[in-house]
Design a protein around this motif. Structure first.
Motif, PDB file in Angstrom:
ATOM      1  N   GLN A  61       1.028  -1.477  -0.330  1.00  0.00           N
ATOM      2  CA  GLN A  61      -0.279  -0.210   0.105  1.00  0.00           C
ATOM      3  C   GLN A  61       0.862   1.390  -0.431  1.00  0.00           C
ATOM      4  OE1 GLN A  61      -2.282  -0.635   3.365  1.00  0.00           O
ATOM      5  NE2 GLN A  61      -4.769  -1.226   2.459  1.00  0.00           N
ATOM      6  N   ALA A  87      -6.300  -6.317  -4.006  1.00  0.00           N
ATOM      7  CA  ALA A  87      -7.366  -5.739  -3.993  1.00  0.00           C
ATOM      8  C   ALA A  87      -7.497  -5.206  -3.062  1.00  0.00           C
ATOM      9  CB  ALA A  87      -8.423  -6.304  -3.996  1.00  0.00           C
ATOM     10  N   GLY A  90      -5.109  -1.775  -4.999  1.00  0.00           N
ATOM     11  CA  GLY A  90      -4.931  -1.209  -5.451  1.00  0.00           C
ATOM     12  C   GLY A  90      -5.070  -0.774  -7.059  1.00  0.00           C
TER      13      GLY A  90
END
Length: 219
Positions: A61, A87, A90
């Motif tokens: 992330q 998922a 992103g």
């Protein structure tokens, strides 16, 4: 300064020059950002790959927030964990060994997975079986753990590491393809005398990741 298009998550610094060289040879102009976290492999070996899932997701992330349009995990032990976090991240998250596994399945029914770290065997076998199911091609998978090789690696004895891998591969018989399960094993592929294809992950994995990036080529 150009924002990196592709982030690479490594568990050893030895992978950095390997992927830099492959980028220069095959994908000049693509910007790479290397994230090296050796503690992930150490913990995954001791506690299992699920134990590092939270840390891996956080790193992915952060890479996406810093501008990466895709992330490539170069560690086979934690590749599945990284891939499953896509998922929540992103952006596309790829494991370096998936294209290699697909190529092995296409080569024939008998596939040998060769590794120098025991924690890599289970995830790699599962990946080969997954790709076989996807392709509709049944496979028989055997595994080989190269005795003494990892000790050479951790001691910085690259030649000893490769020599042990080559000897283990050349001793195989009756296989249609061999997978060198870890990216660090790639240089052994060109030294073997086995007639069956000996597949390594870095070049194939980087190509797939660059394809998924779409953007990020410098001008």
């Amino acid at each position: 300064m150009v924002t990196p298009a592709l982030a690479l998550l490594h568990t050893s610094p030895v992978h950095v020059p390997v992927f830099e060289e492959l980028r220069d040879e095959d994908h000049p102009g693509v910007a790479l950002r290397h994230l090296v976290h050796e503690e992930l492999l150490a913990r995954a070996r001791a506690e299992g790959s699920d134990a590092v899932a939270g840390a891996v997701q956080e790193l992915l992330q952060r890479a996406a927030a810093d501008g990466a349009s895709a992330v490539l995990c170069t560690c086979s032990t934690i590749g599945g964990v990284a891939e499953s976090a896509a998922a929540a991240v992103g952006v596309p998250v790829l494991r370096v060994d998936r294209p290699m596994a697909a190529a092995a399945v296409a080569a024939g029914r008998s596939v040998a997975v060769v590794a120098t770290v025991a924690s890599t065997l289970g995830p790699t076998v599962a990946l080969v079986e997954e790709e076989a199911a996807r392709a509709g091609h049944p496979v028989d998978v055997t595994t080989v753990l190269v005795d003494g090789a990892w000790e050479c690696f951790t001691a910085g004895d690259h030649e000893g590491y490769v020599d042990r891998i080559v000897a283990a591969v050349d001793a195989l018989d009756g296989v249609d393809a061999v997978l060198l399960a870890q990216a660090s094993m790639a240089s052994a592929a060109d030294r073997t005398t086995l007639r069956a294809p000996v597949l390594s992950s870095p070049r194939l994995g980087l190509r797939a990741a660059v394809d998924r990036c779409g953007a990020g080529v410098t001008s």
